[in-house]
Design a protein around this motif. Sequence first.
Motif, PDB file in Angstrom:
ATOM      1  N   GLU A  44     -16.465   2.694   0.244  1.00  0.00           N
ATOM      2  CA  GLU A  44     -15.692   3.868   0.481  1.00  0.00           C
ATOM      3  C   GLU A  44     -16.688   4.773   1.071  1.00  0.00           C
ATOM      4  OE1 GLU A  44     -14.850   5.394  -3.538  1.00  0.00           O
ATOM      5  OE2 GLU A  44     -13.053   3.783  -3.809  1.00  0.00           O
ATOM      6  N   SER A  45     -17.915   4.553   1.071  1.00  0.00           N
ATOM      7  CA  SER A  45     -18.891   5.317   1.535  1.00  0.00           C
ATOM      8  C   SER A  45     -20.470   4.595   1.379  1.00  0.00           C
ATOM      9  CB  SER A  45     -19.194   6.711   0.986  1.00  0.00           C
ATOM     10  OG  SER A  45     -19.728   6.693  -0.407  1.00  0.00           O
ATOM     11  N   LEU A  46     -21.399   4.979   1.883  1.00  0.00           N
ATOM     12  CA  LEU A  46     -22.642   4.429   1.806  1.00  0.00           C
ATOM     13  C   LEU A  46     -23.228   4.287   0.548  1.00  0.00           C
ATOM     14  CD1 LEU A  46     -25.158   3.353   3.333  1.00  0.00           C
ATOM     15  CD2 LEU A  46     -25.997   5.783   3.211  1.00  0.00           C
ATOM     16  N   PHE A  47     -22.808   5.319  -0.254  1.00  0.00           N
ATOM     17  CA  PHE A  47     -23.106   5.306  -1.788  1.00  0.00           C
ATOM     18  C   PHE A  47     -22.250   4.836  -3.015  1.00  0.00           C
ATOM     19  CE2 PHE A  47     -25.130   9.019   0.601  1.00  0.00           C
ATOM     20  CZ  PHE A  47     -26.588   8.818   0.287  1.00  0.00           C
ATOM     21  N   ARG A  48     -21.101   4.340  -2.238  1.00  0.00           N
ATOM     22  CA  ARG A  48     -20.098   3.447  -2.957  1.00  0.00           C
ATOM     23  C   ARG A  48     -19.824   2.287  -2.157  1.00  0.00           C
ATOM     24  NH1 ARG A  48     -17.833   5.640  -7.252  1.00  0.00           N
ATOM     25  NH2 ARG A  48     -16.234   4.522  -7.178  1.00  0.00           N
ATOM     26  N   PRO A  49     -20.560   1.389  -2.317  1.00  0.00           N
ATOM     27  CA  PRO A  49     -20.491   0.129  -1.764  1.00  0.00           C
ATOM     28  C   PRO A  49     -19.217  -0.842  -2.389  1.00  0.00           C
ATOM     29  CG  PRO A  49     -22.277  -0.102  -3.180  1.00  0.00           C
ATOM     30  CD  PRO A  49     -21.829   1.102  -3.086  1.00  0.00           C
ATOM     31  N   GLY A  50     -18.580  -1.591  -1.599  1.00  0.00           N
ATOM     32  CA  GLY A  50     -17.442  -2.274  -2.050  1.00  0.00           C
ATOM     33  C   GLY A  50     -17.964  -3.694  -2.743  1.00  0.00           C
ATOM     34  N   TYR A  51     -17.050  -4.372  -3.372  1.00  0.00           N
ATOM     35  CA  TYR A  51     -17.284  -5.568  -3.969  1.00  0.00           C
ATOM     36  C   TYR A  51     -15.863  -6.411  -3.875  1.00  0.00           C
ATOM     37  CZ  TYR A  51     -14.913  -4.238  -8.109  1.00  0.00           C
ATOM     38  OH  TYR A  51     -13.901  -3.811  -8.939  1.00  0.00           O
ATOM     39  N   VAL A  52     -16.047  -7.879  -4.008  1.00  0.00           N
ATOM     40  CA  VAL A  52     -15.066  -8.875  -4.146  1.00  0.00           C
ATOM     41  C   VAL A  52     -15.541  -9.699  -5.360  1.00  0.00           C
ATOM     42  CG1 VAL A  52     -13.735 -10.626  -3.068  1.00  0.00           C
ATOM     43  CG2 VAL A  52     -14.666  -8.724  -1.575  1.00  0.00           C
ATOM     44  N   LEU A  53     -14.569  -9.920  -6.180  1.00  0.00           N
ATOM     45  CA  LEU A  53     -15.020 -10.828  -7.300  1.00  0.00           C
ATOM     46  C   LEU A  53     -13.547 -11.664  -7.456  1.00  0.00           C
ATOM     47  CD1 LEU A  53     -16.759 -11.719  -9.775  1.00  0.00           C
ATOM     48  CD2 LEU A  53     -15.672 -10.292 -11.090  1.00  0.00           C
ATOM     49  N   GLY A  54     -13.472 -13.004  -6.822  1.00  0.00           N
ATOM     50  CA  GLY A  54     -12.438 -13.502  -6.890  1.00  0.00           C
ATOM     51  C   GLY A  54     -11.361 -12.850  -6.109  1.00  0.00           C
ATOM     52  N   GLU A  55     -10.189 -12.451  -6.907  1.00  0.00           N
ATOM     53  CA  GLU A  55      -9.181 -11.813  -6.349  1.00  0.00           C
ATOM     54  C   GLU A  55      -9.033 -10.196  -6.579  1.00  0.00           C
ATOM     55  OE1 GLU A  55      -7.405 -13.149 -10.487  1.00  0.00           O
ATOM     56  OE2 GLU A  55      -8.896 -13.553  -9.180  1.00  0.00           O
ATOM     57  N   TYR A  56     -10.335  -9.907  -7.171  1.00  0.00           N
ATOM     58  CA  TYR A  56     -10.390  -8.509  -7.612  1.00  0.00           C
ATOM     59  C   TYR A  56     -11.466  -7.749  -6.508  1.00  0.00           C
ATOM     60  CZ  TYR A  56      -8.688 -10.164 -12.135  1.00  0.00           C
ATOM     61  OH  TYR A  56      -8.034 -10.689 -13.069  1.00  0.00           O
ATOM     62  N   THR A  57     -11.020  -6.659  -6.295  1.00  0.00           N
ATOM     63  CA  THR A  57     -11.758  -6.009  -5.386  1.00  0.00           C
ATOM     64  C   THR A  57     -11.836  -4.507  -5.711  1.00  0.00           C
ATOM     65  OG1 THR A  57      -9.813  -5.194  -3.854  1.00  0.00           O
ATOM     66  CG2 THR A  57     -11.049  -7.401  -3.268  1.00  0.00           C
ATOM     67  N   GLY A  58     -13.130  -3.660  -5.198  1.00  0.00           N
ATOM     68  CA  GLY A  58     -13.119  -2.478  -5.573  1.00  0.00           C
ATOM     69  C   GLY A  58     -14.365  -1.814  -5.047  1.00  0.00           C
ATOM     70  N   ALA A  59     -14.615  -0.649  -5.591  1.00  0.00           N
ATOM     71  CA  ALA A  59     -16.058  -0.004  -4.983  1.00  0.00           C
ATOM     72  C   ALA A  59     -16.760   0.500  -6.189  1.00  0.00           C
ATOM     73  CB  ALA A  59     -15.787   1.175  -3.967  1.00  0.00           C
ATOM     74  N   SER A  60     -18.256   0.797  -6.318  1.00  0.00           N
ATOM     75  CA  SER A  60     -19.026   1.167  -7.351  1.00  0.00           C
ATOM     76  C   SER A  60     -19.863   2.212  -6.993  1.00  0.00           C
ATOM     77  CB  SER A  60     -19.659  -0.113  -7.855  1.00  0.00           C
ATOM     78  OG  SER A  60     -20.655  -0.450  -6.935  1.00  0.00           O
ATOM     79  N   GLY A  61     -20.135   3.032  -8.147  1.00  0.00           N
ATOM     80  CA  GLY A  61     -21.377   4.179  -7.848  1.00  0.00           C
ATOM     81  C   GLY A  61     -21.775   4.084  -8.956  1.00  0.00           C
ATOM     82  N   GLY A  62     -23.054   4.678  -9.200  1.00  0.00           N
ATOM     83  CA  GLY A  62     -23.615   5.196 -10.480  1.00  0.00           C
ATOM     84  C   GLY A  62     -25.018   5.771 -10.328  1.00  0.00           C
ATOM     85  N   VAL A  63     -25.359   6.476 -11.309  1.00  0.00           N
ATOM     86  CA  VAL A  63     -26.632   7.303 -11.509  1.00  0.00           C
ATOM     87  C   VAL A  63     -27.261   6.411 -12.701  1.00  0.00           C
ATOM     88  CG1 VAL A  63     -27.795   9.534 -11.661  1.00  0.00           C
ATOM     89  CG2 VAL A  63     -25.757   9.183 -10.156  1.00  0.00           C
ATOM     90  N   ALA A  64     -28.623   6.365 -12.565  1.00  0.00           N
ATOM     91  CA  ALA A  64     -29.431   5.917 -13.877  1.00  0.00           C
ATOM     92  C   ALA A  64     -31.035   6.420 -13.463  1.00  0.00           C
ATOM     93  CB  ALA A  64     -29.392   4.367 -13.974  1.00  0.00           C
ATOM     94  N   SER A  65     -31.446   6.807 -14.852  1.00  0.00           N
ATOM     95  CA  SER A  65     -32.880   7.171 -14.781  1.00  0.00           C
ATOM     96  C   SER A  65     -33.366   6.560 -16.278  1.00  0.00           C
ATOM     97  CB  SER A  65     -33.225   8.460 -14.831  1.00  0.00           C
ATOM     98  OG  SER A  65     -32.583   9.256 -15.474  1.00  0.00           O
ATOM     99  N   SER A  66     -34.459   5.894 -16.133  1.00  0.00           N
ATOM    100  CA  SER A  66     -34.809   5.335 -17.491  1.00  0.00           C
ATOM    101  C   SER A  66     -35.341   6.519 -18.407  1.00  0.00           C
ATOM    102  CB  SER A  66     -36.089   4.484 -17.033  1.00  0.00           C
ATOM    103  OG  SER A  66     -36.647   3.629 -18.291  1.00  0.00           O
TER     104      SER A  66
END
Length: 233
Positions: A44-66
């Motif tokens: 969807e954007s630079l910060f929400r890359p897409g993925y493909v897993l078999g027949e499943y598709t989508g986009a991901s995002g996240g924030v993490a700090s240890s």
Amino acid sequence: MKRLLKMVYALTALSLLAAPVAQAAPSPMLSTAEKLTLKGKKGESLFRPGYVLGEYTGASGGVASSTRTPGIYSKDKLKADFTVTRPGWSAPVTVTCSGGQSRLGLGWITFKRDTLDYVCEFGGSAPQGAAFALAMTKGGFLQELAQPQRAAELRYGAVTLRAQTKVLGGLPIGGGGATSYVFIKGEQEIGGLQLNAFPPAFYLPPQGSADRDAAAILSLILFYFRDPGRQDH
């Protein structure tokens, strides 16, 4: 005294790494599940890359700090979200996860848990009442070198799946984070996720299985979970 203790811990850790790795019994689902890998695609954007897993598709995002404060996973410290869809769905499923209080009982978990769980909320075309929670063990110095205990439960429509840490291959050394999970329905292992493989391996029930959608979403939740102990994910 503190220096001596550190030396003892270090020598013990080295001996554990040097010792032969015990071969666990292979999971029976490895011979029945479909092995998949996650592939990238335009998102969807630079910060929400897409993925493909078999027949499943989508986009991901996240924030993490240890955070190294035992038992605390505050909502601004650990977040992940993604969408998932496949042919035949009217709209994508949305999944938003962070640290918090679980509304699932998880009374079947026996290990000593951190105070808060990692929980997910569902939207879009997800079934009403869908819920997920992952509990984490309170670990020590030596457990940071090997796979710690994790346990999760996903309720997705009529399907309830549990996930537990279990070695699926490779060295059981996760740097403080989980290396692999198996997915369990009732008493049967039906899928899994191996994070210490390259690339990570996703094991889903065969196409047509009533458990496949839930297992795919469970595997994506655990993959996108920014395990505080893992530095490579």
